[in-house]
Design a protein around this motif. Structure first.
Motif, PDB file in Angstrom:
ATOM      1  N   LYS A  48       4.431   0.558  -7.585  1.00  0.00           N
ATOM      2  CA  LYS A  48       3.239  -0.181  -7.152  1.00  0.00           C
ATOM      3  C   LYS A  48       2.972   0.048  -5.664  1.00  0.00           C
ATOM      4  O   LYS A  48       1.815   0.157  -5.237  1.00  0.00           O
ATOM      5  CB  LYS A  48       3.408  -1.669  -7.436  1.00  0.00           C
ATOM      6  CG  LYS A  48       3.341  -2.028  -8.913  1.00  0.00           C
ATOM      7  CD  LYS A  48       3.585  -3.513  -9.134  1.00  0.00           C
ATOM      8  CE  LYS A  48       3.561  -3.862 -10.609  1.00  0.00           C
ATOM      9  NZ  LYS A  48       3.861  -5.299 -10.856  1.00  0.00           N
ATOM     10  N   SER A  49       4.025   0.143  -4.892  1.00  0.00           N
ATOM     11  CA  SER A  49       3.865   0.422  -3.459  1.00  0.00           C
ATOM     12  C   SER A  49       3.268   1.801  -3.237  1.00  0.00           C
ATOM     13  O   SER A  49       2.415   1.988  -2.359  1.00  0.00           O
ATOM     14  CB  SER A  49       5.221   0.312  -2.749  1.00  0.00           C
ATOM     15  OG  SER A  49       5.703  -1.005  -2.783  1.00  0.00           O
ATOM     16  N   LEU A  50       3.702   2.763  -4.035  1.00  0.00           N
ATOM     17  CA  LEU A  50       3.150   4.116  -3.920  1.00  0.00           C
ATOM     18  C   LEU A  50       1.667   4.134  -4.292  1.00  0.00           C
ATOM     19  O   LEU A  50       0.857   4.793  -3.630  1.00  0.00           O
ATOM     20  CB  LEU A  50       3.931   5.082  -4.813  1.00  0.00           C
ATOM     21  CG  LEU A  50       5.394   5.330  -4.445  1.00  0.00           C
ATOM     22  CD1 LEU A  50       6.041   6.277  -5.455  1.00  0.00           C
ATOM     23  CD2 LEU A  50       5.524   5.886  -3.035  1.00  0.00           C
ATOM     24  N   LEU A  51       1.325   3.415  -5.361  1.00  0.00           N
ATOM     25  CA  LEU A  51      -0.083   3.303  -5.742  1.00  0.00           C
ATOM     26  C   LEU A  51      -0.903   2.664  -4.632  1.00  0.00           C
ATOM     27  O   LEU A  51      -2.014   3.111  -4.318  1.00  0.00           O
ATOM     28  CB  LEU A  51      -0.221   2.479  -7.021  1.00  0.00           C
ATOM     29  CG  LEU A  51       0.101   3.154  -8.349  1.00  0.00           C
ATOM     30  CD1 LEU A  51       0.101   2.128  -9.467  1.00  0.00           C
ATOM     31  CD2 LEU A  51      -0.893   4.269  -8.646  1.00  0.00           C
ATOM     32  N   ASN A  52      -0.351   1.618  -4.042  1.00  0.00           N
ATOM     33  CA  ASN A  52      -1.040   0.905  -2.972  1.00  0.00           C
ATOM     34  C   ASN A  52      -1.277   1.816  -1.769  1.00  0.00           C
ATOM     35  O   ASN A  52      -2.328   1.754  -1.113  1.00  0.00           O
ATOM     36  CB  ASN A  52      -0.229  -0.317  -2.567  1.00  0.00           C
ATOM     37  CG  ASN A  52      -0.987  -1.231  -1.633  1.00  0.00           C
ATOM     38  OD1 ASN A  52      -2.077  -1.689  -1.939  1.00  0.00           O
ATOM     39  ND2 ASN A  52      -0.409  -1.492  -0.467  1.00  0.00           N
ATOM     40  N   ASN A  53      -0.307   2.668  -1.471  1.00  0.00           N
ATOM     41  CA  ASN A  53      -0.475   3.630  -0.378  1.00  0.00           C
ATOM     42  C   ASN A  53      -1.707   4.490  -0.582  1.00  0.00           C
ATOM     43  O   ASN A  53      -2.480   4.739   0.355  1.00  0.00           O
ATOM     44  CB  ASN A  53       0.755   4.537  -0.264  1.00  0.00           C
ATOM     45  CG  ASN A  53       1.970   3.820   0.269  1.00  0.00           C
ATOM     46  OD1 ASN A  53       1.861   2.750   0.856  1.00  0.00           O
ATOM     47  ND2 ASN A  53       3.130   4.407   0.053  1.00  0.00           N
ATOM     48  N   LEU A  54      -1.890   4.955  -1.804  1.00  0.00           N
ATOM     49  CA  LEU A  54      -3.033   5.823  -2.091  1.00  0.00           C
ATOM     50  C   LEU A  54      -4.343   5.047  -2.087  1.00  0.00           C
ATOM     51  O   LEU A  54      -5.375   5.543  -1.623  1.00  0.00           O
ATOM     52  CB  LEU A  54      -2.834   6.531  -3.436  1.00  0.00           C
ATOM     53  CG  LEU A  54      -1.599   7.430  -3.557  1.00  0.00           C
ATOM     54  CD1 LEU A  54      -1.584   8.125  -4.916  1.00  0.00           C
ATOM     55  CD2 LEU A  54      -1.542   8.469  -2.435  1.00  0.00           C
ATOM     56  N   GLU A  55      -4.302   3.833  -2.606  1.00  0.00           N
ATOM     57  CA  GLU A  55      -5.523   3.015  -2.638  1.00  0.00           C
ATOM     58  C   GLU A  55      -6.017   2.679  -1.236  1.00  0.00           C
ATOM     59  O   GLU A  55      -7.216   2.470  -1.027  1.00  0.00           O
ATOM     60  CB  GLU A  55      -5.255   1.731  -3.426  1.00  0.00           C
ATOM     61  CG  GLU A  55      -5.084   1.977  -4.920  1.00  0.00           C
ATOM     62  CD  GLU A  55      -4.604   0.748  -5.668  1.00  0.00           C
ATOM     63  OE1 GLU A  55      -4.368  -0.291  -5.007  1.00  0.00           O
ATOM     64  OE2 GLU A  55      -4.452   0.827  -6.908  1.00  0.00           O
ATOM     65  N   ASN A  56      -5.116   2.630  -0.271  1.00  0.00           N
ATOM     66  CA  ASN A  56      -5.484   2.271   1.095  1.00  0.00           C
ATOM     67  C   ASN A  56      -5.840   3.474   1.976  1.00  0.00           C
ATOM     68  O   ASN A  56      -6.098   3.309   3.168  1.00  0.00           O
ATOM     69  CB  ASN A  56      -4.337   1.490   1.754  1.00  0.00           C
ATOM     70  CG  ASN A  56      -4.205   0.092   1.186  1.00  0.00           C
ATOM     71  OD1 ASN A  56      -5.189  -0.534   0.800  1.00  0.00           O
ATOM     72  ND2 ASN A  56      -2.979  -0.409   1.105  1.00  0.00           N
ATOM     73  N   LEU A  57      -5.841   4.649   1.387  1.00  0.00           N
ATOM     74  CA  LEU A  57      -6.227   5.828   2.153  1.00  0.00           C
ATOM     75  C   LEU A  57      -7.701   5.760   2.534  1.00  0.00           C
ATOM     76  O   LEU A  57      -8.520   5.158   1.833  1.00  0.00           O
ATOM     77  CB  LEU A  57      -5.971   7.100   1.347  1.00  0.00           C
ATOM     78  CG  LEU A  57      -4.519   7.493   1.113  1.00  0.00           C
ATOM     79  CD1 LEU A  57      -4.448   8.691   0.169  1.00  0.00           C
ATOM     80  CD2 LEU A  57      -3.822   7.820   2.431  1.00  0.00           C
ATOM     81  N   SER A  58      -8.039   6.429   3.610  1.00  0.00           N
ATOM     82  CA  SER A  58      -9.434   6.506   4.051  1.00  0.00           C
ATOM     83  C   SER A  58     -10.064   7.811   3.590  1.00  0.00           C
ATOM     84  O   SER A  58      -9.379   8.762   3.224  1.00  0.00           O
ATOM     85  CB  SER A  58      -9.503   6.430   5.577  1.00  0.00           C
ATOM     86  OG  SER A  58      -8.956   5.222   6.058  1.00  0.00           O
ATOM     87  N   SER A  59     -11.374   7.831   3.592  1.00  0.00           N
ATOM     88  CA  SER A  59     -12.115   9.079   3.431  1.00  0.00           C
ATOM     89  C   SER A  59     -12.436   9.615   4.820  1.00  0.00           C
ATOM     90  O   SER A  59     -12.442   8.867   5.803  1.00  0.00           O
ATOM     91  CB  SER A  59     -13.410   8.836   2.656  1.00  0.00           C
ATOM     92  OG  SER A  59     -13.133   8.356   1.355  1.00  0.00           O
ATOM     93  N   ILE A  60     -12.687  10.911   4.905  1.00  0.00           N
ATOM     94  CA  ILE A  60     -13.076  11.502   6.181  1.00  0.00           C
ATOM     95  C   ILE A  60     -14.350  12.296   5.987  1.00  0.00           C
ATOM     96  O   ILE A  60     -14.703  12.666   4.863  1.00  0.00           O
ATOM     97  CB  ILE A  60     -11.958  12.397   6.769  1.00  0.00           C
ATOM     98  CG1 ILE A  60     -11.577  13.503   5.795  1.00  0.00           C
ATOM     99  CG2 ILE A  60     -10.746  11.571   7.145  1.00  0.00           C
ATOM    100  CD1 ILE A  60     -10.552  14.473   6.362  1.00  0.00           C
ATOM    101  N   ASN A  61     -15.040  12.553   7.073  1.00  0.00           N
ATOM    102  CA  ASN A  61     -16.299  13.280   7.024  1.00  0.00           C
ATOM    103  C   ASN A  61     -16.094  14.705   7.510  1.00  0.00           C
ATOM    104  O   ASN A  61     -15.295  14.949   8.413  1.00  0.00           O
ATOM    105  CB  ASN A  61     -17.347  12.577   7.890  1.00  0.00           C
ATOM    106  CG  ASN A  61     -18.736  13.142   7.674  1.00  0.00           C
ATOM    107  OD1 ASN A  61     -19.108  14.155   8.238  1.00  0.00           O
ATOM    108  ND2 ASN A  61     -19.516  12.458   6.845  1.00  0.00           N
TER     109      ASN A  61
END
Length: 212
Positions: free
Chosen positions: A9-22
């Protein structure tokens, strides 16, 4: 088991909190796109093809075609084996030279100035001349499979640059990479999660997506 689930779940959370970049965040004169194994043998037909990989053909094609008007370096790696290739002792026969499986999917073939590099192993790094791309600062990597060919390529790039004390920005947008499913043997969702996190831990710039 509870500890394992909590860690996952922590690993999933890491990915969910990633940002997008332009894309405007990049110096486009020093940016290259590297497309890994988007060929018929992994996306459309054959022993190693996967509908999960097929689903990212259009997003990669759309992204690449917009990008092609802004950058000069676009490379597509494709598995291309002979019948005696050692890799075929580890995997079912796939992407033989001269077969349709080894061809890059047709949706990508009209990308202007795209260079196709054939590779005889899971790691495209060993099929390319790294000196040819020494002026790039940004390496955007998309394609399949997240946990095999993409993972090996980005980590080899990263460790090569580390060895030579070169700072390069290796970017993996999670919406443009994918792996396959085999019931009880290879869980695509789980392996995407684990290997994307491993990339992050190894200094790869994993992002949700790159907006254009």
């Amino acid at each position: 088991m509870e500890i394992i689930l909590d860690n996952y779940k922590s690993l999933l959370n890491n990915l969910e909190n990633l940002s997008s970049i332009n894309l405007n965040d990049f110096d486009l004169n020093k940016t290259g796109l590297f497309i890994v194994d988007m060929n018929n043998g992994f996306a459309k037909e054959g022993a190693l093809s996967s509908p999960r990989v097929e689903k990212i053909i259009k997003p990669i094609a759309d992204f690449s075609k917009v990008l092609s008007s802004k950058i000069n370096t676009i490379v597509a790696f494709t598995d291309t084996h002979d019948k005696n290739s050692v890799e075929l002792k580890s995997y079912p026969s796939h992407c033989l030279r001269g077969d349709k499986e080894s061809e890059v999917v047709e949706e990508l073939l009209d990308i202007p100035n795209m260079e196709i590099i054939e590779k005889n192993s899971t790691n495209g790094f060993f099929a390319m001349d790294i000196e040819k791309y020494k002026n790039l600062d940004n390496f955007i990597v998309v394609g399949c499979c997240t946990d095999i060919c993409v993972y090996q390529f980005v980590l080899t790039l990263k460790t090569y640059f580390n060895q030579h004390n070169l700072y390069k920005n290796i970017v993996v947008p999670i919406n443009l990479v994918e792996t396959y499913d085999i019931d009880k043997v290879h869980c695509g969702d789980m392996l995407n999660t684990i290997f994307l996190n491993s990339m992050i831990q190894n200094g790869i710039n994993v992002v949700k997506k790159i907006t254009l």
